[in-house]
Scaffold this motif. Structure first.
Motif: not given
Length: 245
Positions: A21-28, A118-128
């Motif tokens: 899961m992405t950080k709650p502050s970002v998801l909000r 692809d940039a999100l994946e490179v940064m280690g973020i679950n893009s989905l």
């Protein structure tokens, strides 16, 4: 075989959406933006269509009451049943498959074409999770949109029936309240929640896994609309068969 592979990939995508899961502050912030894009911006078209379709249902019902033994209250009854059971939850969902579904597919597809995913994946973020999960949560407010559609559809039927001279106000309200089954609302909102999930995930699937350039984004939007509509109609049939038969 191809379609089975597509369905399998779809369910794998759903599983991955709820991992890492992405950080709650970002998801909000993402969820609030999706609520504005997917729900609030759809209020206008939903309100317009609901009011006038409700009016058309009332007029067509009135024009088909050629037998004087049939009470005029049936106009209010037919308007309520048509709007609550099928028109608002199902017909509006088909329209939203075009409006919201195309928006979701094109926005995610554009990110795929421009390599932002692809940039999100490179940064280690679950893009989905980053892209799809906020849309699913935002669409939990979709039943609120359908409730407004129900109200305006019945209001449109009242205005067309009463001010068109087909039925009196008292007769319409009597038909509206006659033989009301609360479970019909449960049925309508239950399938609305399922439709909301389909509206958020199927277009996301077609946008996320598309290949090619700008032309393919348009093709993916069309494909997502077709398959979202097919899914809504099939699920509508299954739920109706289970709950109302």
């Amino acid at each position: 075989m191809f379609y089975l592979q597509q369905i399998g990939a779809y369910f794998l995508m759903i599983k991955e959406v709820f991992n890492r899961m992405t950080k709650p502050s970002v998801l909000r912030k993402l969820i609030l933006k999706e609520i504005d894009d997917l729900v609030i911006n759809s209020l206008g078209i939903v309100a317009f269509i609901s009011f006038f379709i409700g009016a058309v249902v009332a007029i067509q019902t009135a024009l088909n009451l050629t037998n004087p033994l049939i009470p005029s209250e049936l106009i209010g009854f037919a308007s309520r049943q048509s709007v609550i059971l099928e028109f608002s939850p199902t017909f509006i969902s088909v329209i939203m498959a075009g409006k919201v579904g195309s928006f979701i597919t094109s926005s995610i597809g554009t990110m795929r074409v421009t390599e932002q995913i692809d940039a999100l994946e490179v940064m280690g973020i679950n893009s989905l999770n980053y892209l799809v999960f906020p849309k699913i949560i935002a669409m939990l407010l979709y039943p609120f949109l359908i409730a407004i559609s129900m109200f305006l559809g019945i209001l449109g039927g009242y205005v067309a029936g009463v001010y068109g001279g087909f039925v009196t106000s008292d007769e319409f309200i009597t038909g509206l309240t006659d033989d009301f089954t609360p479970f019909h609302l449960v049925y309508s909102f239950l399938k609305t929640f399922i439709f909301a999930f389909l509206l958020a995930t199927i277009p996301s699937f077609h946008g996320f896994y598309m290949k090619g350039g700008a032309l393919e984004v348009g093709k993916a939007s069309t494909t997502s609309f077709v398959w979202t509509t097919v899914a809504v109609i099939m699920v509508n049939y299954i739920i109706t068969q289970i709950l109302l038969s």
